[in-house]
Design an enzyme around this catalytic site. Sequence first.
Site, short mmCIF file in Angstrom:
data_model
loop_
_atom_site.label_atom_id
_atom_site.label_comp_id
_atom_site.label_asym_id
_atom_site.label_seq_id
_atom_site.Cartn_x
_atom_site.Cartn_y
_atom_site.Cartn_z
N CYS A 1 -8.39 -0.98 3.22
CA CYS A 1 -8.88 -2.10 4.01
C CYS A 1 -10.00 -1.59 4.90
CB CYS A 1 -7.76 -2.70 4.87
SG CYS A 1 -8.35 -4.01 5.97
N HIS B 1 0.86 -1.18 0.00
CA HIS B 1 0.00 0.00 0.00
C HIS B 1 0.90 1.24 0.00
CE1 HIS B 1 -4.16 -1.65 1.16
NE2 HIS B 1 -3.40 -2.69 0.81
#
Length: 308
Positions: free
Chosen positions: A251, A220
């Site tokens: 998420c 990420h």
Amino acid sequence: MPELPSAVPDPSLPARVTIYEVGPRDGLQNESAIVPLDVKAEFIERLVAAGLPIVEATSFVHPKWVPQLADAEELVARLPLGGPVPLPVLVPNERGLDRALAAGCTHVAIFGSATETFAKKNLNSSLDGQYAMFEPVVRRALDAGLDVRAYVSMCFGDPWEGEVPVDQVVDAGCRLLDLGATQLSLGDTIGVGTPGHVGALLDAFDAAGVGAERLAMHFHDTYGQALANAHAALRHGVTTFDASAGGLGGCPYAESATGNLATEDLVWMLTGLSIEHGVDLEALVATSTWMTGHLGRPSPSAVVRALG
């Protein structure tokens, strides 16, 4: 045609990389608005047409927890599950596997945790308890002839627990592989990893007998480190990288997890390194630009912004 970087090969790096596209699942699951079924189906079709060799389609998670993916059955019914491009689905438990089997899916993934707190929040399980939960899922999937991938999240840091010891990540990953998964994806869920940390983790897996050929990296870009981390993993021989078209995603159980590594940014770097990937950058940028129109906001991908 979009401009492309000058290709300068590095003979110390792998000659070819597999990009595991996660945009339709990991990208869209974190959107605040529900993306229409027709748009999701076309998104996947466009990604396949752009040359992505594997496209994760959706998740058979309970709609209460991820309402954005409540249409999983309807979506996979529209997809060529027996085609040349694998279209995996995430299955959180046996009920999810039941749904995937009924839908005719041939590739599934389980999603484990390297930390106690995330296991509790994301899996409603303890760190040790997750393996007992996943064991029948993997066994039944393998018995049915399915391919099984395992994710392990919070490999580089946890928003509740802070630093995550490397040996704790290796133990979690090895236990998931021991269940029978064919590949393990190491997730930097909140984007705190750095190249040295990547190297240390991969060295530790190698010392535990798990070579780079069994691993994938899932970065990420929260702190702008995703491409640097991918390059570090390349230097350690990793050849599978998760990425999300246009940098979509995050998420839903970790608020500090921002967008995934953008597929376009990864493709640009790989092209510049003369590493084969098989992806048509022009078609991919057009797809992400099209999707931003449906989402109503610009793409966080630098390459999409530059070329789109």
